[in-house]
Design an enzyme around this catalytic site. Structure first.
Site, PDB file in Angstrom:
ATOM      1  N   HIS A   4     -14.763  -2.274  -5.349  1.00 44.20           N
ATOM      2  CA  HIS A   4     -14.068  -3.544  -5.097  1.00 44.20           C
ATOM      3  C   HIS A   4     -14.509  -4.107  -3.754  1.00 44.20           C
ATOM      4  O   HIS A   4     -14.590  -3.387  -2.765  1.00 44.20           O
ATOM      5  CB  HIS A   4     -12.547  -3.331  -5.071  1.00 44.20           C
ATOM      6  CG  HIS A   4     -11.950  -3.179  -6.432  1.00 44.20           C
ATOM      7  ND1 HIS A   4     -10.609  -3.339  -6.677  1.00 44.20           N
ATOM      8  CD2 HIS A   4     -12.519  -2.890  -7.628  1.00 44.20           C
ATOM      9  CE1 HIS A   4     -10.370  -3.164  -7.962  1.00 44.20           C
ATOM     10  NE2 HIS A   4     -11.512  -2.879  -8.557  1.00 44.20           N
ATOM     11  N   TYR A  58      -1.624  -7.509  -3.379  1.00 43.65           N
ATOM     12  CA  TYR A  58      -0.486  -7.121  -2.533  1.00 43.65           C
ATOM     13  C   TYR A  58       0.392  -8.360  -2.398  1.00 43.65           C
ATOM     14  O   TYR A  58      -0.054  -9.370  -1.846  1.00 43.65           O
ATOM     15  CB  TYR A  58      -0.959  -6.683  -1.146  1.00 43.65           C
ATOM     16  CG  TYR A  58      -1.625  -5.323  -1.116  1.00 43.65           C
ATOM     17  CD1 TYR A  58      -2.974  -5.168  -1.439  1.00 43.65           C
ATOM     18  CD2 TYR A  58      -0.916  -4.180  -0.748  1.00 43.65           C
ATOM     19  CE1 TYR A  58      -3.582  -3.928  -1.401  1.00 43.65           C
ATOM     20  CE2 TYR A  58      -1.523  -2.928  -0.704  1.00 43.65           C
ATOM     21  CZ  TYR A  58      -2.849  -2.811  -1.029  1.00 43.65           C
ATOM     22  OH  TYR A  58      -3.455  -1.575  -0.999  1.00 43.65           O
ATOM     23  N   PRO A 101       2.741   4.747   1.517  1.00 46.27           N
ATOM     24  CA  PRO A 101       1.589   4.494   0.638  1.00 46.27           C
ATOM     25  C   PRO A 101       0.854   3.178   0.868  1.00 46.27           C
ATOM     26  O   PRO A 101      -0.322   3.091   0.509  1.00 46.27           O
ATOM     27  CB  PRO A 101       2.205   4.521  -0.771  1.00 46.27           C
ATOM     28  CG  PRO A 101       3.663   4.293  -0.577  1.00 46.27           C
ATOM     29  CD  PRO A 101       3.997   4.845   0.761  1.00 46.27           C
ATOM     30  N   LYS A 116      -3.854   5.262   2.455  1.00 46.17           N
ATOM     31  CA  LYS A 116      -4.615   6.035   3.442  1.00 46.17           C
ATOM     32  C   LYS A 116      -4.511   7.550   3.277  1.00 46.17           C
ATOM     33  O   LYS A 116      -5.307   8.292   3.860  1.00 46.17           O
ATOM     34  CB  LYS A 116      -4.140   5.671   4.859  1.00 46.17           C
ATOM     35  CG  LYS A 116      -4.619   4.307   5.320  1.00 46.17           C
ATOM     36  CD  LYS A 116      -6.116   4.304   5.528  1.00 46.17           C
ATOM     37  CE  LYS A 116      -6.654   2.934   5.842  1.00 46.17           C
ATOM     38  NZ  LYS A 116      -7.997   2.734   5.340  1.00 46.17           N
ATOM     39  N   TYR A 164      -8.643  -1.284   6.458  1.00 44.72           N
ATOM     40  CA  TYR A 164      -8.493  -0.935   5.041  1.00 44.72           C
ATOM     41  C   TYR A 164      -9.738  -0.219   4.542  1.00 44.72           C
ATOM     42  O   TYR A 164      -9.654   0.805   3.872  1.00 44.72           O
ATOM     43  CB  TYR A 164      -8.233  -2.206   4.219  1.00 44.72           C
ATOM     44  CG  TYR A 164      -7.649  -1.970   2.851  1.00 44.72           C
ATOM     45  CD1 TYR A 164      -8.415  -1.384   1.832  1.00 44.72           C
ATOM     46  CD2 TYR A 164      -6.334  -2.304   2.554  1.00 44.72           C
ATOM     47  CE1 TYR A 164      -7.886  -1.170   0.579  1.00 44.72           C
ATOM     48  CE2 TYR A 164      -5.798  -2.098   1.296  1.00 44.72           C
ATOM     49  CZ  TYR A 164      -6.593  -1.515   0.311  1.00 44.72           C
ATOM     50  OH  TYR A 164      -6.062  -1.302  -0.933  1.00 44.72           O
TER      51      TYR A 164
END
Ligand code: DHB
Length: 385
Positions: free
Chosen positions: A72, A195, A288, A292, A378
Site C-alpha cells: 500500500h 482511518y 493498536p 506498531k 507510520y
C-alpha cells in the site's frame, strides 16, 4: 537441555529471534505455554512497515509475503464530509504492506528453524544475574524440564513470567475506550486503509486479502461483543466510515470473528537485566492505532539478535550493553506516535477535544510538513535508527 539462548515465548518475537540466531550459527530452544495451533490462530494487526518487510525478506521469510501480501502506498484519513489520501511513498519514500501477523507466524513455523517445546506450564527464570541462567517448566505430560543457557530472551508478552524478573520503572497509560474488531468474508470496500474520525467514535477499515476485510469500531471499555449484532456493527461502520459520502459504499458481508481489544500503553525500562533480555510485548505494549506492535517486536529482535551474536561469538559486549537504550529510543517514538494517532482519532465526548482533533486532522492532511510527519512515523522508521 543445554543451549546458548533460552527463549521464552513462541510468538513472532521468539520465533524470529530463534530464526535469526540460527542463521548466524547460534543455538536456541524456545518454550511456549500455549499450543502451536493456539499461537498460530491468534488474530493481531496486519500492517508491516517498510523496514519489517525488508528484514523478513533478507531473513529468507519473504516469499509468501511478496506473493500474497498487498503493498500500500498510504492511507485515507477522514471525518464527516471529507476524505484525504496520504501517499507515504511520495511523502517519506516508503510503502507499507498488508500481511497479517497470523501469516508471519505461519511463515516462521514453516521455516522450521526454531526448536520449540509447546504447552509448558510453571515456567520460571533462574539466576539471570549470572552468566549461567536457566529456565524451568513442566512439560505437557507433567514432567519437569530445564533449559540451561548463556542468555535468556523474554519474548513472552505482557502476561508471561519474564518481565517480572527485570527490575526497573514501568510507564503506563490506560485509554478510556476499546476497539471492537471484526473479520468479515467480504472484499474490502476500499483500496487502502481508512482511518475515520466520527462524533460517534473512531472507525477503521482494514483488510487481510482480496476477500477478507478487517474492521474496527471505538466502543466503551467493558463492552460485551455479544451486545453488538452483525447488523448493529455494519450500521455503525456505515455511519462512521461515510457510506453514501461522495458515492462511496461500504459492502457488508458475513462476520466470522468478533472481539473487544483493550487500549493501553506500557513501557518497561530497562529491557535487560544481567543475562535476561526482553523483546516485543514483554517489554512494551502500544495501543493498536497505527499498527506498531508487531513492527516494534521485529525491530527489537533485529537489535537483539545482532547483540547476542556479537556477545556469544566474539565476546563483544558493546551491542548487548546498549541494547536496552537502542531499542527504547524506537519504542518511545512508536509509543508517542501510537498515542498521537489514538488521541487524534478517538472521541472523548468533550466538544473542545473534538474541535482540536478536527483542526489537527485538517492540518495533517493539508500541510506537507504535517503529512510527512505522519508518513515517516507510520511507514518510515529506520531499523537501525
Ligand atoms: C490494523 C490494525 C491497526 O491497529 C491499524 O492501525 C491498521 C490495521 C489491522 O488489523 O489490519
Amino acid at each position: 537441555m543445554k543451549t546458548e539462548v533460552a527463549i521464552v515465548g513462541a510468538g513472532p518475537a521468539g520465533l524470529l529471534l530463534a530464526h535469526l540466531l540460527a542463521r548466524a550459527g547460534v543455538s536456541s530452544i524456545v518454550v511456549e505455554s500455549r499450543s502451536r495451533e493456539y499461537v498460530a490462530a491468534r488474530i493481531r494487526a496486519g500492517i508491516l512497515e517498510h523496514s519489517s518487510v525488508e528484514l523478513l525478506t533478507e531473513a529468507g521469510l519473504g516469499d509468501r509475503l511478496h506473493a500474497e501480501g498487498d503493498e500500500h502506498r498510504g492511507v485515507y484519513l477522514q471525518w464527516p464530509g471529507a476524505r484525504h489520501h496520504l501517499d507515504f511513498v511520495d511523502l517519506a519514500g516508503r510503502s507499507v504492506w498488508v500481511y497479517g501477523q497470523t501469516e508471519v507466524q505461519k511463515d516462521l513455523v514453516a521455516a522450521r528453524t526454531a526448536e520449540v517445546v509447546y504447552e509448558v506450564s510453571d515456567t520460571a527464570l533462574h539466576d539471570v544475574t549470572t552468566d549461567r541462567p536457566y529456565v524451568t517448566y513442566t512439560d505437557r505430560d507433567g514432567r519437569p524440564g530445564r533449559v540451561d543457557a548463556r542468555v535468556v530472551a523474554g519474548c513472552d508478552g505482557s502476561f508471561g513470567p519474564s518481565h517480572a524478573s527485570v527490575p526497573g520503572e514501568e510507564f503506563a497509560r490506560a485509554y478510556p475506550y476499546s476497539w471492537l474488531g471484526v473479520l468479515a468474508d467480504v472484499a474490502p470496500s476500499t483500496d487502502e486503509l481508512i482511518y475515520a474520525w466520527h462524533p460517534d467514535g473512531f472507525a477503521l477499515h482494514s483488510m487481510r486479502s482480496a476477500t477478507v476485510s478487517r474492521l474496527y469500531l471505538q466502543v466503551p471499555n467493558g463492552t460485551d461483543p455479544g451486545q453488538w449484532s452483525d447488523q448493529r456493527i455494519w450500521d455503525a461502520l456505515a455511519a462512521r466510515l461515510g457510506h453514501g459520502q461522495d458515492g462511496w459504499r461500504l459492502k457488508p458481508g458475513p462476520i466470522t470473528e468478533k472481539s473487544v481489544l483493550p487500549m493501553r500503553s506500557h513501557v518497561r525500562t530497562s529491557m535487560r537485566h544481567g543475562s535476561l533480555f526482553l523483546a516485543g510485548d514483554a517489554a512494551h505494549i502500544v495501543p493498536p492505532t497505527g499498527a506498531k506492535g508487531l513492527n516494534l517486536a521485529i525491530a527489537d529482535v533485529v537489535l537483539l539478535s545482532r547483540a547476542l551474536v556479537a556477545l556469544l561469538r566474539e565476546h563483544d559486549t558493546r551491542l548487548a550493553d546498549s541494547y536496552s537504550d537502542d531499542a527504547l529510543r524506537r519504542v518511545w517514538r512508536a509509543t508517542h506516535f501510537s498515542w498521537w494517532m489514538t488521541s487524534m482519532l478517538h472521541t472523548s465526548g468533550d466538544p473542545f477535544d473534538a474541535q482540536l482533533q478536527l483542526s489537527q486532522l485538517r492540518w495533517v492532511t493539508s500541510s506537507r510538513a504535517g503529512a510527512t510527519g505522519l508518513a515517516e512515523n507510520y511507514a518510515g522508521l529506520d531499523l537501525a535508527h
